[in-house]
Motif scaffolding. Structure first.
Motif, PDB file in Angstrom:
ATOM      1  N   GLY A   1     -51.093 -15.326 -53.326  1.00  0.00           N
ATOM      2  CA  GLY A   1     -51.127 -16.054 -52.067  1.00  0.00           C
ATOM      3  C   GLY A   1     -51.997 -17.284 -52.191  1.00  0.00           C
ATOM      4  O   GLY A   1     -52.896 -17.538 -51.407  1.00  0.00           O
ATOM      5  N   SER A   2     -51.700 -18.083 -53.205  1.00  0.00           N
ATOM      6  CA  SER A   2     -52.604 -19.158 -53.634  1.00  0.00           C
ATOM      7  C   SER A   2     -52.617 -20.359 -52.713  1.00  0.00           C
ATOM      8  O   SER A   2     -53.514 -21.202 -52.818  1.00  0.00           O
ATOM      9  CB  SER A   2     -52.213 -19.612 -55.044  1.00  0.00           C
ATOM     10  N   GLY A   3     -51.624 -20.484 -51.823  1.00  0.00           N
ATOM     11  CA  GLY A   3     -51.602 -21.645 -50.938  1.00  0.00           C
ATOM     12  C   GLY A   3     -51.587 -22.947 -51.712  1.00  0.00           C
ATOM     13  O   GLY A   3     -50.878 -23.078 -52.713  1.00  0.00           O
ATOM     14  N   PRO A   4     -52.410 -23.931 -51.316  1.00  0.00           N
ATOM     15  CA  PRO A   4     -52.368 -25.244 -51.971  1.00  0.00           C
ATOM     16  C   PRO A   4     -53.164 -25.328 -53.269  1.00  0.00           C
ATOM     17  O   PRO A   4     -53.287 -26.410 -53.830  1.00  0.00           O
ATOM     18  CB  PRO A   4     -52.961 -26.170 -50.903  1.00  0.00           C
ATOM     19  N   GLY A   5     -53.734 -24.216 -53.741  1.00  0.00           N
ATOM     20  CA  GLY A   5     -54.308 -24.194 -55.083  1.00  0.00           C
ATOM     21  C   GLY A   5     -55.764 -24.576 -55.209  1.00  0.00           C
ATOM     22  O   GLY A   5     -56.270 -24.719 -56.328  1.00  0.00           O
ATOM     23  N   VAL A   6     -56.465 -24.701 -54.088  1.00  0.00           N
ATOM     24  CA  VAL A   6     -57.886 -25.041 -54.171  1.00  0.00           C
ATOM     25  C   VAL A   6     -58.654 -23.940 -54.905  1.00  0.00           C
ATOM     26  O   VAL A   6     -59.444 -24.206 -55.819  1.00  0.00           O
ATOM     27  CB  VAL A   6     -58.470 -25.254 -52.753  1.00  0.00           C
ATOM     28  N   VAL A   7     -58.417 -22.689 -54.512  1.00  0.00           N
ATOM     29  CA  VAL A   7     -59.123 -21.577 -55.155  1.00  0.00           C
ATOM     30  C   VAL A   7     -58.593 -21.357 -56.570  1.00  0.00           C
ATOM     31  O   VAL A   7     -59.350 -21.004 -57.471  1.00  0.00           O
ATOM     32  CB  VAL A   7     -59.024 -20.307 -54.289  1.00  0.00           C
ATOM     33  N   THR A   8     -57.306 -21.568 -56.786  1.00  0.00           N
ATOM     34  CA  THR A   8     -56.747 -21.462 -58.138  1.00  0.00           C
ATOM     35  C   THR A   8     -57.534 -22.333 -59.111  1.00  0.00           C
ATOM     36  O   THR A   8     -57.954 -21.884 -60.186  1.00  0.00           O
ATOM     37  CB  THR A   8     -55.271 -21.903 -58.148  1.00  0.00           C
ATOM     38  N   CYS A   9     -57.742 -23.582 -58.729  1.00  0.00           N
ATOM     39  CA  CYS A   9     -58.461 -24.506 -59.617  1.00  0.00           C
ATOM     40  C   CYS A   9     -59.934 -24.138 -59.724  1.00  0.00           C
ATOM     41  O   CYS A   9     -60.546 -24.290 -60.796  1.00  0.00           O
ATOM     42  CB  CYS A   9     -58.282 -25.936 -59.112  1.00  0.00           C
ATOM     43  N   LEU A  10     -60.510 -23.636 -58.645  1.00  0.00           N
ATOM     44  CA  LEU A  10     -61.893 -23.170 -58.693  1.00  0.00           C
ATOM     45  C   LEU A  10     -62.032 -22.011 -59.682  1.00  0.00           C
ATOM     46  O   LEU A  10     -62.980 -21.965 -60.486  1.00  0.00           O
ATOM     47  CB  LEU A  10     -62.321 -22.733 -57.291  1.00  0.00           C
ATOM     48  N   LEU A  11     -61.088 -21.087 -59.658  1.00  0.00           N
ATOM     49  CA  LEU A  11     -61.111 -19.966 -60.599  1.00  0.00           C
ATOM     50  C   LEU A  11     -60.962 -20.456 -62.040  1.00  0.00           C
ATOM     51  O   LEU A  11     -61.587 -19.928 -62.968  1.00  0.00           O
ATOM     52  CB  LEU A  11     -60.005 -18.972 -60.256  1.00  0.00           C
ATOM     53  N   ALA A  12     -60.136 -21.481 -62.230  1.00  0.00           N
ATOM     54  CA  ALA A  12     -59.979 -22.038 -63.584  1.00  0.00           C
ATOM     55  C   ALA A  12     -61.283 -22.656 -64.086  1.00  0.00           C
ATOM     56  O   ALA A  12     -61.588 -22.607 -65.286  1.00  0.00           O
ATOM     57  CB  ALA A  12     -58.855 -23.074 -63.589  1.00  0.00           C
ATOM     58  N   GLU A  13     -62.071 -23.238 -63.182  1.00  0.00           N
ATOM     59  CA  GLU A  13     -63.346 -23.829 -63.583  1.00  0.00           C
ATOM     60  C   GLU A  13     -64.386 -22.747 -63.891  1.00  0.00           C
ATOM     61  O   GLU A  13     -65.174 -22.882 -64.831  1.00  0.00           O
ATOM     62  CB  GLU A  13     -63.845 -24.760 -62.476  1.00  0.00           C
ATOM     63  N   ILE A  14     -64.387 -21.672 -63.118  1.00  0.00           N
ATOM     64  CA  ILE A  14     -65.394 -20.617 -63.297  1.00  0.00           C
ATOM     65  C   ILE A  14     -65.056 -19.709 -64.473  1.00  0.00           C
ATOM     66  O   ILE A  14     -65.955 -19.154 -65.120  1.00  0.00           O
ATOM     67  CB  ILE A  14     -65.554 -19.834 -61.976  1.00  0.00           C
ATOM     68  N   PHE A  15     -63.764 -19.584 -64.787  1.00  0.00           N
ATOM     69  CA  PHE A  15     -63.329 -18.799 -65.952  1.00  0.00           C
ATOM     70  C   PHE A  15     -62.668 -19.759 -66.945  1.00  0.00           C
ATOM     71  O   PHE A  15     -61.439 -19.853 -67.013  1.00  0.00           O
ATOM     72  CB  PHE A  15     -62.371 -17.687 -65.515  1.00  0.00           C
ATOM     73  N   PRO A  16     -63.473 -20.499 -67.711  1.00  0.00           N
ATOM     74  CA  PRO A  16     -62.951 -21.630 -68.496  1.00  0.00           C
ATOM     75  C   PRO A  16     -62.056 -21.252 -69.665  1.00  0.00           C
ATOM     76  O   PRO A  16     -61.410 -22.136 -70.234  1.00  0.00           O
ATOM     77  CB  PRO A  16     -64.222 -22.333 -68.981  1.00  0.00           C
ATOM     78  N   GLU A  17     -62.001 -19.971 -70.015  1.00  0.00           N
ATOM     79  CA  GLU A  17     -61.130 -19.568 -71.119  1.00  0.00           C
ATOM     80  C   GLU A  17     -59.835 -18.932 -70.610  1.00  0.00           C
ATOM     81  O   GLU A  17     -59.028 -18.465 -71.417  1.00  0.00           O
ATOM     82  CB  GLU A  17     -61.872 -18.594 -72.037  1.00  0.00           C
ATOM     83  N   ALA A  18     -59.635 -18.918 -69.292  1.00  0.00           N
ATOM     84  CA  ALA A  18     -58.498 -18.190 -68.714  1.00  0.00           C
ATOM     85  C   ALA A  18     -57.351 -19.106 -68.327  1.00  0.00           C
ATOM     86  O   ALA A  18     -57.553 -20.246 -67.896  1.00  0.00           O
ATOM     87  CB  ALA A  18     -58.955 -17.406 -67.491  1.00  0.00           C
ATOM     88  N   GLU A  19     -56.143 -18.573 -68.488  1.00  0.00           N
ATOM     89  CA  GLU A  19     -54.972 -19.126 -67.818  1.00  0.00           C
ATOM     90  C   GLU A  19     -55.002 -18.581 -66.390  1.00  0.00           C
ATOM     91  O   GLU A  19     -55.187 -17.389 -66.179  1.00  0.00           O
ATOM     92  CB  GLU A  19     -53.693 -18.672 -68.516  1.00  0.00           C
ATOM     93  N   VAL A  20     -54.832 -19.459 -65.403  1.00  0.00           N
ATOM     94  CA  VAL A  20     -54.851 -19.043 -64.000  1.00  0.00           C
ATOM     95  C   VAL A  20     -53.486 -19.347 -63.399  1.00  0.00           C
ATOM     96  O   VAL A  20     -53.010 -20.492 -63.454  1.00  0.00           O
ATOM     97  CB  VAL A  20     -55.965 -19.756 -63.214  1.00  0.00           C
ATOM     98  N   VAL A  21     -52.861 -18.319 -62.840  1.00  0.00           N
ATOM     99  CA  VAL A  21     -51.502 -18.445 -62.311  1.00  0.00           C
ATOM    100  C   VAL A  21     -51.553 -18.403 -60.788  1.00  0.00           C
ATOM    101  O   VAL A  21     -51.989 -17.406 -60.195  1.00  0.00           O
ATOM    102  CB  VAL A  21     -50.582 -17.324 -62.837  1.00  0.00           C
ATOM    103  N   ALA A  22     -51.119 -19.481 -60.150  1.00  0.00           N
ATOM    104  CA  ALA A  22     -51.014 -19.544 -58.697  1.00  0.00           C
ATOM    105  C   ALA A  22     -49.692 -18.906 -58.281  1.00  0.00           C
ATOM    106  O   ALA A  22     -48.619 -19.371 -58.683  1.00  0.00           O
ATOM    107  CB  ALA A  22     -51.063 -20.997 -58.226  1.00  0.00           C
ATOM    108  N   VAL A  23     -49.765 -17.849 -57.491  1.00  0.00           N
ATOM    109  CA  VAL A  23     -48.578 -17.101 -57.066  1.00  0.00           C
ATOM    110  C   VAL A  23     -48.396 -17.303 -55.567  1.00  0.00           C
ATOM    111  O   VAL A  23     -49.272 -16.932 -54.774  1.00  0.00           O
ATOM    112  CB  VAL A  23     -48.727 -15.599 -57.379  1.00  0.00           C
ATOM    113  N   ASP A  24     -47.276 -17.887 -55.174  1.00  0.00           N
ATOM    114  CA  ASP A  24     -47.047 -18.185 -53.767  1.00  0.00           C
ATOM    115  C   ASP A  24     -45.540 -18.319 -53.534  1.00  0.00           C
ATOM    116  O   ASP A  24     -44.817 -18.700 -54.461  1.00  0.00           O
ATOM    117  CB  ASP A  24     -47.767 -19.486 -53.380  1.00  0.00           C
ATOM    118  N   PRO A  25     -45.058 -18.013 -52.316  1.00  0.00           N
ATOM    119  CA  PRO A  25     -43.629 -18.145 -52.061  1.00  0.00           C
ATOM    120  C   PRO A  25     -43.190 -19.538 -51.616  1.00  0.00           C
ATOM    121  O   PRO A  25     -41.999 -19.765 -51.415  1.00  0.00           O
ATOM    122  CB  PRO A  25     -43.396 -17.136 -50.921  1.00  0.00           C
ATOM    123  N   THR A  26     -44.127 -20.487 -51.462  1.00  0.00           N
ATOM    124  CA  THR A  26     -43.797 -21.779 -50.863  1.00  0.00           C
ATOM    125  C   THR A  26     -43.841 -22.909 -51.891  1.00  0.00           C
ATOM    126  O   THR A  26     -44.923 -23.283 -52.363  1.00  0.00           O
ATOM    127  CB  THR A  26     -44.773 -22.079 -49.712  1.00  0.00           C
TER     128      THR A  26
END
Length: 309
Positions: A75-100
């Motif tokens: 339920g990532s919405g516009p991806g603000v938290v997705t990108c925040l998670l990518a910054e805090i977990f710098p070795e991770a692939e972060v997948v934004a999952v949303d129906p829109t």
């Protein structure tokens, strides 16, 4: 993921969808103008980036935390938290999952601007039915999204099945209602926001009953985490406290949210409260939110963690 604007997130999103990092509740079947809703959801998530970042850093610092190589933001919405998670977990692939699609496009744009495109992915999916498409993860971040799934226990069990050994699910549910206005505004009856809360709760209850496979669940989130075979790892709340006088972006957000609440569940308020809201939203009224020096923004986001053995 069936959603509905309702909580902070709350929240707005089509099919009656909401996305977590979202706004107040709309009725089932509502279609949203994403050119309007997208910026509103983005603004809300940006204002809450402090509490969200604190929560993610808490998870990263846990002694039981696994090496985080893949994150699902449900339920990532516009991806603000997705990108925040990518910054805090710098070795991770972060997948934004949303129906829109429109919100996923915003996520990709944000990732490009922040130089994160190599690690941020997007996946258009309706949950829980598309859960098998998500793949494994070390961290599943479900921000105000589980309550938009009819059978929350089954959906959470589906998330648990996606976790790698030692992996964590972070469930953002509950917290405190947002407060923005004094109890006594000097106009109308005191307690307007409490009555707005009651109207939002009525819309939320209606949304829940109209979801496919809707099942009532006691909102003891740690007990639900344990019931699906995960080990509860703690619960913490993270505060957003922006005192008066607000910055221009925060004040704009309050105006946008109050406008949305008036549009979405204003009919559940009596005539006096609707008239007060109209005054509050009138840019020419000296008692309005555009001019008041006592408008603030205070809320808390609660995070419940579960770990797969």
């Amino acid at each position: 993921m069936n959603s509905n604007a309702g909580h902070g997130h709350h929240d707005a999103h089509a099919h009656s969808r909401t996305h977590l990092h979202g706004s107040p509740a709309a009725g089932a079947g509502t279609e949203f103008d994403w050119d309007v809703m997208g910026p509103m959801l983005e603004q809300e998530a940006e204002l809450n980036s402090g509490p969200y970042g604190e929560a993610a850093r808490w998870i990263a610092a846990l002694p039981t935390a696994p090496k985080v190589r893949r994150v699902l933001d449900i339920g990532s919405g516009p991806g603000v938290v997705t990108c925040l998670l990518a910054e805090i977990f710098p070795e991770a692939e972060v997948v934004a999952v949303d129906p829109t699609p429109a919100l996923l496009a915003r996520t990709r744009g944000r990732a490009r601007r922040l130089g994160l495109s190599d690690r941020v992915r997007t996946l258009e999916a309706e949950l829980p039915q598309d859960a098998a498409r998500l793949g494994e993860a070390d961290l599943i971040w479900a921000g105000n999204s589980l309550h938009h799934m009819g059978d929350q226990r089954a959906a959470l069990a589906g998330f648990a099945a996606l976790l790698r050994p030692g992996g964590t699910v972070a469930l953002l549910e509950g917290g405190l209602p947002t407060r923005r206005l004094p109890r006594d505004l000097g106009v109308g009856r005191p307690g307007l926001e409490a009555r707005l809360d009651a109207a939002a709760a009525a819309r939320f209850d209606r949304m829940r009953t109209e979801l496919p496979d809707a099942r009532r669940e006691t909102e003891d989130w740690s007990a639900l985490i344990a019931a699906v075979g995960l080990t509860p790892q703690g619960t913490r709340s993270f505060l957003l406290d922006l005192p008066a006088p607000l910055s221009a972006p925060a004040r704009d957000h309050v105006i946008t949210k109050l406008t949305r609440e008036y549009e979405v569940f204003g009919e559940l308020l009596d005539a006096e409260d609707r008239a007060v809201l109209e005054r509050l939203l009138d840019p020419e009224d000296p008692e309005g939110v555009h001019h008041r020096s006592d408008v603030y923004l205070l809320t808390a986001r609660t995070v419940h963690l579960g770990r797969r053995a």
